[in-house]
Design an enzyme around this catalytic site. Structure first.
Site, PDB file in Angstrom:
ATOM      1  N   GLU A  34       2.046  -6.860  -5.522  1.00 57.25           N
ATOM      2  CA  GLU A  34       1.772  -5.353  -6.607  1.00 57.25           C
ATOM      3  C   GLU A  34       3.344  -4.798  -6.924  1.00 57.25           C
ATOM      4  O   GLU A  34       3.577  -5.193  -8.263  1.00 57.25           O
ATOM      5  CB  GLU A  34       0.549  -4.627  -5.970  1.00 57.25           C
ATOM      6  CG  GLU A  34       0.258  -3.994  -6.893  1.00 57.25           C
ATOM      7  CD  GLU A  34      -1.123  -3.136  -6.936  1.00 57.25           C
ATOM      8  OE1 GLU A  34      -1.924  -3.942  -6.234  1.00 57.25           O
ATOM      9  OE2 GLU A  34      -1.305  -2.158  -7.574  1.00 57.25           O
ATOM     10  N   ASP A  41       0.841  -0.990  -0.182  1.00 58.03           N
ATOM     11  CA  ASP A  41      -0.084  -0.272  -0.060  1.00 58.03           C
ATOM     12  C   ASP A  41       0.782   1.559   0.116  1.00 58.03           C
ATOM     13  O   ASP A  41       0.550   2.214  -1.103  1.00 58.03           O
ATOM     14  CB  ASP A  41      -0.977  -0.216   1.058  1.00 58.03           C
ATOM     15  CG  ASP A  41      -2.132  -1.429   1.467  1.00 58.03           C
ATOM     16  OD1 ASP A  41      -2.147  -1.490   0.337  1.00 58.03           O
ATOM     17  OD2 ASP A  41      -1.481  -2.147   2.740  1.00 58.03           O
TER      18      ASP A  41
HETATM   19  O1  TRH Z   1       4.742  -5.949   0.487  1.00 63.73           O
HETATM   20  P1  TRH Z   1       3.662  -6.950  -0.310  1.00 63.73           P
HETATM   21  O2  TRH Z   1       3.609  -8.175   0.217  1.00 63.73           O
HETATM   22  O3  TRH Z   1       2.478  -5.886  -0.230  1.00 63.73           O
HETATM   23  C1  TRH Z   1       0.570  -5.981  -0.224  1.00 63.73           C
HETATM   24  C2  TRH Z   1       0.299  -5.686  -1.402  1.00 63.73           C
HETATM   25  O4  TRH Z   1       0.291  -4.526  -2.337  1.00 63.73           O
HETATM   26  C3  TRH Z   1      -1.156  -6.754  -1.916  1.00 63.73           C
HETATM   27  O5  TRH Z   1      -1.874  -6.385  -2.371  1.00 63.73           O
HETATM   28  C4  TRH Z   1      -1.848  -6.140  -1.122  1.00 63.73           C
HETATM   29  O6  TRH Z   1      -3.189  -6.787  -0.987  1.00 63.73           O
HETATM   30  C5  TRH Z   1      -0.918  -6.023   0.053  1.00 63.73           C
HETATM   31  O7  TRH Z   1       0.489  -5.550   0.638  1.00 63.73           O
HETATM   32  C6  TRH Z   1      -1.535  -5.652   1.842  1.00 63.73           C
HETATM   33  O8  TRH Z   1       4.575  -6.577  -1.975  1.00 63.73           O
HETATM   34  P2  TRH Z   1       4.743  -5.115  -2.857  1.00 63.73           P
HETATM   35  O9  TRH Z   1       3.494  -5.044  -2.952  1.00 63.73           O
HETATM   36  O10 TRH Z   1       5.841  -6.244  -3.664  1.00 63.73           O
HETATM   37  O11 TRH Z   1       5.063  -4.069  -1.962  1.00 63.73           O
HETATM   38  C7  TRH Z   1       6.356  -4.606  -1.471  1.00 63.73           C
HETATM   39  C8  TRH Z   1       7.276  -2.969  -1.761  1.00 63.73           C
HETATM   40  O12 TRH Z   1       8.286  -3.199  -0.672  1.00 63.73           O
HETATM   41  C9  TRH Z   1       7.261  -2.320  -3.001  1.00 63.73           C
HETATM   42  O13 TRH Z   1       7.645  -0.597  -2.976  1.00 63.73           O
HETATM   43  C10 TRH Z   1       8.969  -2.823  -3.083  1.00 63.73           C
HETATM   44  C11 TRH Z   1       9.185  -2.611  -1.634  1.00 63.73           C
HETATM   45  N1  TRH Z   1      10.540  -3.339  -1.412  1.00 63.73           N
HETATM   46  C12 TRH Z   1      11.200  -2.418  -1.115  1.00 63.73           C
HETATM   47  O14 TRH Z   1      11.403  -0.821  -1.054  1.00 63.73           O
HETATM   48  N2  TRH Z   1      12.852  -2.994  -0.690  1.00 63.73           N
HETATM   49  C13 TRH Z   1      12.919  -4.120  -0.453  1.00 63.73           C
HETATM   50  O15 TRH Z   1      14.064  -4.853   0.273  1.00 63.73           O
HETATM   51  C14 TRH Z   1      11.789  -5.098  -0.976  1.00 63.73           C
HETATM   52  C15 TRH Z   1      11.772  -6.569  -0.096  1.00 63.73           C
HETATM   53  C16 TRH Z   1      10.492  -4.601  -1.189  1.00 63.73           C
END
Ligand code: TRH
Length: 392
Positions: A274, A17
């Site tokens: 996402e 989010d």
């Molecule tokens: O963290 P998530 O599992 O988020 C999820 C999804 O958005 C899902 O659809 C939603 O329903 C739920 O949250 C509530 O995975 P996502 O979407 O990939 O988000 C991770 C964020 O973290 C993304 O912006 C990338 C960032 N990130 C970093 O900045 N540094 C890191 O080392 C990693 C591993 C991720």
């Protein structure tokens, strides 16, 4: 004329989010004619993606965005021209009431979750009148086709990525900066970001017994904890482990832009949710996506809708192998290791496919731009409409 925007983000769980809202806020604020305020209810999670954030500050400014800590007692602020609620979050009642009092009322949009499913096209931009107040909200769906809101892709991304990927010194400096020193070549670099997944055990077995040397780079979090369980040893950030042909480097959770570089620097990325899912596609590298697990296996539909689009046009052997691994990973099946082995010989073909896919995405709609067009056009219409009403 400067248009004002409020974006509301509630961190429900994980980082998706805030990951998406922060990316969107930065992109919108990059244009001088927009003033963007981002309300976030969990600055500690936000800090993990952006170390400039100070969780103790109620108001701060980063990258041209005014960041406001969103607390239960909401201050009396004037609503902006455009109001975006991230992922169905409930706006404060006092703010909604102020929106209804404003002339003209703000353009109000609900930014929805990404899906490759067909129904998205029919729901994109549907209006939803508020049951009591004279306000209309529109649903805005990200997506993969021209009939959706598109994906968050910043201008110049492909050029920056390509320059990084072809620059050995830049990659080497990057590995050093995250504490994952260079390994003896040849090694297949895989990044791992996933939810708890029972299939990881079979994958680790396949990697351990692999002919190729595999380096799994894993940011601290769920995936690192799962690996620690499987290897039966603690794996905090900075830890390194070896098992057969598999080496593991646990790295700190990176800031968003550094995470992009990790995706660009690896040969294949396991991603989830996402935002990391989209960034892995834009990295022009093969990916294995774990969709956010949902009840009644709705995530399996999401995963297969994406694969249908992603693998369309790939040769049948590649399509079968890539789909089998993805399906096994999302089903959390012990067959995952076997499907990994079948896919491995096809990695060069999958890499070319991933490059073509990233190039095609870059030509598609850009979410920030299509959202801005939609909102700013509606705003113009509302302003003209309310001026005419005043005059009559
Ligand atoms: O963290 P998530 O599992 O988020 C999820 C999804 O958005 C899902 O659809 C939603 O329903 C739920 O949250 C509530 O995975 P996502 O979407 O990939 O988000 C991770 C964020 O973290 C993304 O912006 C990338 C960032 N990130 C970093 O900045 N540094 C890191 O080392 C990693 C591993 C991720």
């Amino acid at each position: 004329m400067v248009r004002t925007w409020d974006i509301f983000c509630s961190v429900i769980d994980n980082y998706g989010d805030i990951g998406v809202c922060w990316r969107l806020a930065r992109r919108l604020a990059a244009e001088p004619e927009r003033s963007v305020r981002l309300w976030v209810d969990d600055l500690r999670s936000f800090y993990r993606l952006c170390h400039g954030v100070d969780a103790d500050l109620a108001v701060q400014r980063i990258a041209g965005v005014e960041i406001r800590r969103w607390e239960v007692s909401f201050p009396e602020v004037a609503p902006t021209d455009i109001v975006i609620e991230g992922f169905g979050v409930h706006l404060p009642d006092s703010y909604l009431a102020a929106m209804a009092r404003r002339t003209p009322p703000p353009v109000w949009v609900s930014l929805e979750y990404l899906s490759a499913e067909d129904w998205v096209e029919t729901c994109h931009l549907l209006p939803s009148p508020h049951p009591q107040l004279p306000l209309i909200k529109h649903f805005f769906f990200p997506g993969f086709t021209g009939a959706t809101g598109g994906l968050l892709i910043e201008p110049g991304l492909a050029a920056t990525r390509d320059a990084f990927q072809s620059d050995r010194a830049a990659k080497s400096a990057f590995w050093n900066s995250i504490g994952a020193a260079e390994r003896e070549e040849p090694v297949l670099r895989v990044s791992l970001f996933c939810y708890a997944n029972a299939a990881l055990a079979s994958l680790v077995d396949a990697w351990t017994g692999s002919r190729e040397r595999i380096l799994c780079v894993v940011p601290e979090g769920d995936a690192a904890a799962a690996l620690a369980g499987l290897l039966n040893r603690p794996l905090p950030a900075g830890a390194r482990a070896e098992q057969g042909r598999l080496a593991i480097d646990v790295i700190p959770f990176l800031e968003q832009d550094a995470y992009d570089r990790l995706l660009w620097a690896c040969d294949l990325n396991f991603v989830r949710g996402e935002d990391s899912f989209v960034r892995a596609q834009l990295a022009a590298r093969p990916l294995v996506w774990q969709a956010y697990p949902q009840e009644e296996r709705a995530h399996m539909l999401k995963a297969s809708a994406f694969l249908d689009r992603y693998l369309d046009g790939a040769r049948p052997t590649l399509r079968l192998a890539a789909a089998a691994l993805s399906e096994a990973w999302n089903r959390q099946s012990p067959d995952c290791g076997r499907h990994w082995k079948s896919l491995l010989p096809q990695l060069p073909a999958l890499t070319s496919h991933a490059e073509a896919w990233a190039a095609a995405l870059a030509k598609g709609p850009s979410l920030a731009e299509s959202l801005a067009h939609f909102c700013e056009d509606r705003l113009k219409y509302k302003v003209i409409h309310s001026t005419l009403q005043d005059e009559s």
